[in-house]
Motif scaffolding. Structure first.
Motif, PDB file in Angstrom:
ATOM      1  N   LEU A 187       5.642   3.559  -6.421  1.00 12.15           N
ATOM      2  CA  LEU A 187       5.551   2.470  -5.461  1.00 12.15           C
ATOM      3  C   LEU A 187       6.902   1.794  -5.252  1.00 12.15           C
ATOM      4  CD1 LEU A 187       2.176   0.850  -6.559  1.00 12.15           C
ATOM      5  CD2 LEU A 187       2.685   1.630  -4.231  1.00 12.15           C
ATOM      6  N   TRP A 188       7.699   1.672  -6.312  1.00  9.01           N
ATOM      7  CA  TRP A 188       8.963   0.953  -6.144  1.00  9.01           C
ATOM      8  C   TRP A 188      10.179   1.865  -6.027  1.00  9.01           C
ATOM      9  CZ3 TRP A 188      10.791  -2.568 -10.792  1.00  9.01           C
ATOM     10  CH2 TRP A 188      11.036  -1.801 -11.928  1.00  9.01           C
ATOM     11  N   ARG A 201      11.051   5.027  -3.547  1.00 15.18           N
ATOM     12  CA  ARG A 201      10.566   5.881  -2.460  1.00 15.18           C
ATOM     13  C   ARG A 201      11.614   6.889  -1.980  1.00 15.18           C
ATOM     14  NH1 ARG A 201       6.406   2.794   0.177  1.00 15.18           N
ATOM     15  NH2 ARG A 201       5.538   1.393  -1.410  1.00 15.18           N
ATOM     16  N   GLU A 243      10.966  10.161  -0.046  1.00 18.18           N
ATOM     17  CA  GLU A 243      10.428  10.115   1.309  1.00 18.18           C
ATOM     18  C   GLU A 243      11.513  10.245   2.366  1.00 18.18           C
ATOM     19  OE1 GLU A 243       8.068   6.602   1.638  1.00 18.18           O
ATOM     20  OE2 GLU A 243       6.626   7.248   0.111  1.00 18.18           O
ATOM     21  N   TRP A 295      -1.715   6.014  -6.029  1.00 21.56           N
ATOM     22  CA  TRP A 295      -0.887   5.941  -4.825  1.00 21.56           C
ATOM     23  C   TRP A 295       0.053   7.147  -4.742  1.00 21.56           C
ATOM     24  CZ3 TRP A 295       4.279   5.834  -3.708  1.00 21.56           C
ATOM     25  CH2 TRP A 295       4.637   5.480  -2.397  1.00 21.56           C
ATOM     26  N   ARG A 305       0.182  10.645  -1.788  1.00 27.97           N
ATOM     27  CA  ARG A 305       1.269  10.814  -0.823  1.00 27.97           C
ATOM     28  C   ARG A 305       1.399  12.241  -0.312  1.00 27.97           C
ATOM     29  NH1 ARG A 305       2.042   6.531   1.557  1.00 27.97           N
ATOM     30  NH2 ARG A 305       4.235   6.924   2.028  1.00 27.97           N
ATOM     31  N   GLU A 348      -2.724   1.790   1.704  1.00 28.03           N
ATOM     32  CA  GLU A 348      -1.715   1.150   2.536  1.00 28.03           C
ATOM     33  C   GLU A 348      -1.401  -0.253   2.040  1.00 28.03           C
ATOM     34  OE1 GLU A 348      -3.293   1.400   6.467  1.00 28.03           O
ATOM     35  OE2 GLU A 348      -3.015   3.583   6.597  1.00 28.03           O
ATOM     36  N   GLY A 384       0.914  -0.012  -0.865  1.00 32.89           N
ATOM     37  CA  GLY A 384       2.271   0.275  -0.430  1.00 32.89           C
ATOM     38  C   GLY A 384       2.994  -0.928   0.129  1.00 32.89           C
ATOM     39  N   ARG A 385       2.240  -1.955   0.528  1.00 29.70           N
ATOM     40  CA  ARG A 385       2.857  -3.192   0.997  1.00 29.70           C
ATOM     41  C   ARG A 385       3.089  -4.187  -0.143  1.00 29.70           C
ATOM     42  NH1 ARG A 385      -1.023  -2.354   5.120  1.00 29.70           N
ATOM     43  NH2 ARG A 385      -2.425  -3.912   4.163  1.00 29.70           N
ATOM     44  N   SER A 407       7.023  -2.381  -2.484  1.00 30.97           N
ATOM     45  CA  SER A 407       7.701  -1.427  -1.615  1.00 30.97           C
ATOM     46  C   SER A 407       9.208  -1.665  -1.685  1.00 30.97           C
ATOM     47  CB  SER A 407       7.218  -1.605  -0.171  1.00 30.97           C
ATOM     48  OG  SER A 407       7.796  -2.756   0.408  1.00 30.97           O
TER      49      SER A 407
END
Length: 332
Positions: free
Chosen positions: A176-177, A179, A182, A262, A266, A299, A302-303, A306
């Motif tokens: 989560l922290w 990324r 991506e 989470w 993905r 979602e 993820g907010r 992030s």
């Protein structure tokens, strides 16, 4: 547990990163505690075990080899070369002769005739990636390793390596922290049929609520030198945890399970390898298969945490220059 693919191997969707049993987080646990943890993983059905020549400067491979030898045919065994301990210091060396010598030592330490997945732990920028991967391809041809992996590399480096020999997996930090995958490498993995093995999927314990006071971290714990665990960034990051704890209570899971769920969501090519020294935490991690989250909940997760609201870089500057993974979106 459900399973996922790494190359031709079918492994449990949650593997075990073995580093913390010998390395990185201060004084390692006793031999009895480490052995109990590995055997508990076997009892829980874990089939993917990850170690490296660097961890404990060979001691982690020896531990894993000694404890898991009776179960060797039941597991996929992964280790790494290209970053080892030399005269008590961490050294990155991707020269073919060094990689082959490290493999011989790893085979002995692991008490096995062949390593299922063998990673280049770091790309040595003084050696073309094609040369290092060529040496690993020689090890495949010699029957000493079954598949090749890379660790902390960019999409561009992955493509260069994959052109020399098929790459089965890229191991990189993803949570989560964090990324970074991506930006490019996750997409490249999906395109090329490469698995992404996610280390530190619960943020080195932070996302599970296991680090709330950095003064309690032991001497030698690598987190003490990481910007996210230092003031004032750490205090800002602590402010993110109540939202994660509230959501965990709502869905009837732990914070660590939410973080793992989470990551699993993905991409089907992702296989997380959380590490732990606690049997209770191990059981919590593998039980994530029973945690079902809706797309809206994912979602929301993820907010809550992030790159937009996390303070601090994942590595100190001196370490970051050794990492090839993209730390910003590639230019279009």
């Amino acid at each position: 547990m459900r399973t996922r693919k790494i190359g031709a191997f079918e492994v449990t969707e949650i593997g075990l990163g073995c580093m913390s049993l010998s390395h990185a987080y201060g004084a390692p646990p006793s031999r009895a505690v480490a052995e109990s943890l590995l055997l508990a993983a076997i009892d829980e059905g874990v089939t993917h075990f990850d170690t490296a020549a660097l961890y404990g400067f060979g001691r982690n491979e020896q531990l894993v080899g000694e404890v898991l030898q009776p179960y060797r045919k039941r597991i996929m065994l992964a280790s790494k070369c290209g970053m080892t301990g030399v005269d008590g210091k961490r050294v990155i060396d991707g020269r073919p002769a060094t990689l082959k010598a490290t493999c011989e030592a790893s085979l002995k330490n692991l008490r096995t005739d062949v390593i299922d997945l063998y990673y280049l732990h770091r790309w040595d920028r003084t050696v073309p990636i094609e040369e290092s991967v060529g040496a690993l391809a020689d090890l495949v041809a010699a029957g000493k390793i079954r598949t090749i992996g890379l660790s902390e590399v960019s999409a561009q480096t992955l493509r260069k390596a994959h052109a020399v020999h098929p790459i089965a997996a890229v191991q990189t930090e993803y949570s989560l922290w964090t990324r970074n995958p991506e930006y490019a490498v996750l997409g490249a993995c999906e395109e090329l049929g490469v698995s992404l093995v996610a280390f530190s999927p619960v943020g080195r314990g932070f996302l599970a609520g296991g680090v709330t006071d950095t003064s309690l971290l032991m001497e030698g714990d690598i987190r003490r030198g990481m910007p996210r665990f230092q003031a004032p960034q750490f205090e800002k990051n602590l402010g993110l945890l109540p939202g994660l704890a509230e959501m965990a209570k709502e869905v009837g899971a732990t914070m660590g399970q939410l973080a793992l769920a989470w990551v699993l969501s993905r991409s089907a090519c992702i296989v997380p390898i959380p590490g732990t020294t606690s049997v209770a935490h191990l059981r919590e991690n593998v039980a994530v298969s029973g945690v079902v989250l809706t797309q809206a909940q994912l979602e929301r997760l993820g907010r809550i945490i992030s790159p937009v609201n996390v303070a601090g870089a994942r590595y100190p500057a001196a370490t970051n220059v050794e990492i090839d993974t993209e730390d910003a979106p590639p230019e279009v």
